[in-house]
Motif scaffolding. Structure first.
Motif, short mmCIF file in Angstrom:
data_model
loop_
_atom_site.label_atom_id
_atom_site.label_comp_id
_atom_site.label_asym_id
_atom_site.label_seq_id
_atom_site.Cartn_x
_atom_site.Cartn_y
_atom_site.Cartn_z
N PRO A 172 104.58 29.52 -18.45
CA PRO A 172 105.26 30.82 -18.45
C PRO A 172 104.83 31.74 -19.59
O PRO A 172 105.10 32.94 -19.54
CB PRO A 172 106.75 30.45 -18.57
N ALA A 173 104.15 31.19 -20.60
CA ALA A 173 103.69 32.02 -21.71
C ALA A 173 102.20 32.36 -21.60
O ALA A 173 101.60 32.82 -22.56
CB ALA A 173 103.95 31.30 -23.04
N SER A 174 101.61 32.17 -20.42
CA SER A 174 100.18 32.40 -20.25
C SER A 174 99.87 33.88 -20.01
O SER A 174 100.74 34.67 -19.63
CB SER A 174 99.64 31.57 -19.07
N LYS A 175 98.60 34.23 -20.22
CA LYS A 175 98.14 35.59 -19.97
C LYS A 175 98.28 35.94 -18.49
O LYS A 175 98.69 37.04 -18.13
CB LYS A 175 96.68 35.72 -20.41
N LYS A 176 97.91 35.00 -17.62
CA LYS A 176 98.00 35.26 -16.18
C LYS A 176 99.44 35.53 -15.76
O LYS A 176 99.69 36.36 -14.88
CB LYS A 176 97.40 34.11 -15.38
#
Length: 249
Positions: free
Chosen positions: A76-80
């Motif tokens: 949930p903290a990814s760039k995507k």
């Protein structure tokens, strides 16, 4: 004897090429999705594109979707994840070609002089045969899939269904070390201090972790490109009551 070159097809591909409308994915695309291990997911926000290598699961249908969908999961903290929240439009690239980069014969310069080191020995007949087999395509096409991604509601029956299917589809009897590394890298979640469940390729966190979000991509259109450069475009349209497909609007 000079080897005869197979002519490539330099067909224009900027617009809709050989456009067709269908309510089912072309069989070549289904083959790619069923055979390939990874796909490339392209997201974009503020005109800045981002590409990620993803595990995925293709489902021709499900209790929650009659049309085919592609399932992925993400930290949930990814760039995507940030991109998908801002802009749900995505593009996927998938192919099931089996190939590796052929050996080059570059000459290295050392101290301004040509290197006198001997080059690689010519391949044996068996090595050449194996190389040609390895660089041959299992399928002769790649597919670019455009669609809209959505985050499945956390804790819902739909999320549980897709998560279980995705976990089942990405559980292998033998994991290559590079794939394990990829899965473990993707599985780190905030607050975990980098801890992962060892021995499962990171799937315990990567797919089954409570904080991991499930992404479902609905397919809007597909572009098929073959190895000679020919391009075909398909628009996925739901069938009408009489079984025909709607025209392009």
């Amino acid at each position: 004897m000079e080897q005869q070159q197979i002519p490539l097809n330099h067909e224009a591909s900027a617009g809709d090429t050989n456009m067709q409308v269908t309510h089912e994915l072309p069989s070549e695309v289904v083959q790619c999705l069923e055979n390939a291990r990874f796909l490339h997911l392209a997201t974009c926000t503020d005109n800045v594109p981002h590409v990620s290598l993803m595990n995925y699961t293709y489902l021709p249908s499900s209790p929650f979707s009659s049309p085919p969908v592609i399932v992925m999961t993400t930290n949930p903290a990814s760039k995507k994840m940030n991109n998908l929240v801002a802009n749900p439009n995505v593009s996927l690239l998938v192919h099931d070609w089996v190939s590796h980069r052929p050996t080059t014969t570059s000459r290295r310069l050392s101290g301004g002089a040509r290197s006198t080191s001997p080059g690689p020995p010519p391949p044996s007949s068996l090595a050449a045969l194996l190389f040609n087999l390895n660089t041959s395509a299992v399928s002769s096409i790649s597919a670019t899939i455009n669609g809209a991604a959505r985050l499945v509601d956390s804790g819902s029956d739909e999320e549980k269904f897709y998560r279980e299917k995705h976990l089942e589809n990405n559980t292998f009897e033998t994991e290559a070390s590079t794939n394990d590394s990829f899965l473990r890298r993707e599985s780190v979640v905030p607050g975990s201090n980098g801890n992962r469940e060892e021995g499962d390729g990171g799937r315990g966190c990567f797919v089954a972790g409570e904080e991991v979000r499930v992404i479902v991509v609905g397919i809007r259109d597909v572009r098929i490109a073959d190895w000679k450069g020919a391009v075909r475009d398909w628009v996925i349209s739901p069938p009408t009551e009489n079984g025909q497909v709607d025209g392009v609007r």
